[in-house]
Design an enzyme around this catalytic site. Sequence first.
Site, PDB file in Angstrom:
ATOM      1  N   LEU A  44       0.893  -1.140   0.043  1.00 31.97           N
ATOM      2  CA  LEU A  44      -0.010  -0.139  -0.096  1.00 31.97           C
ATOM      3  C   LEU A  44       0.865   1.162   0.015  1.00 31.97           C
ATOM      4  CD1 LEU A  44      -2.893   0.897  -0.105  1.00 31.97           C
ATOM      5  CD2 LEU A  44      -2.997   0.761   2.420  1.00 31.97           C
ATOM      6  N   HIS A  45       1.592   1.551  -1.304  1.00 33.48           N
ATOM      7  CA  HIS A  45       2.437   2.764  -1.484  1.00 33.48           C
ATOM      8  C   HIS A  45       1.636   3.534  -2.230  1.00 33.48           C
ATOM      9  CE1 HIS A  45       5.321   1.052   1.637  1.00 33.48           C
ATOM     10  NE2 HIS A  45       5.178   0.143   0.897  1.00 33.48           N
ATOM     11  N   ALA A  46       2.711   4.545  -2.945  1.00 36.18           N
ATOM     12  CA  ALA A  46       2.241   5.448  -3.800  1.00 36.18           C
ATOM     13  C   ALA A  46       0.996   5.507  -4.478  1.00 36.18           C
ATOM     14  CB  ALA A  46       3.208   5.931  -4.779  1.00 36.18           C
TER      15      ALA A  46
END
Length: 100
Positions: A17-19
């Site tokens: 769950l990044h960028a």
Amino acid sequence: MSASAEATVVITHEVGLHARPSVKFTKLAKSFAAEVEIALADNGPWFDAKSIVKVMAAKAPKGTVLRIRASGDGANDAVDALVELVRRDFDEGADRARTA
């Protein structure tokens, strides 16, 4: 009494769950009137799922069990939609197919 809902889902996206996934997640969360929160452990801490800064700060990698809870109008719909987004790998497969 206001509606509430909770669910868990495993993050299978390669980068977690990044960028880009966080942007998609928070954008979807914001589309609901309900208050929406996420946590990485049963006992929290809980983060505002409508805040990109807080969602990215959670640093949830692939394999994380993401806990999602919502309260208020549309709580069930919000949780269901967010779980489905995570299960679809944040629609990243479709994005990659279009750019290939």
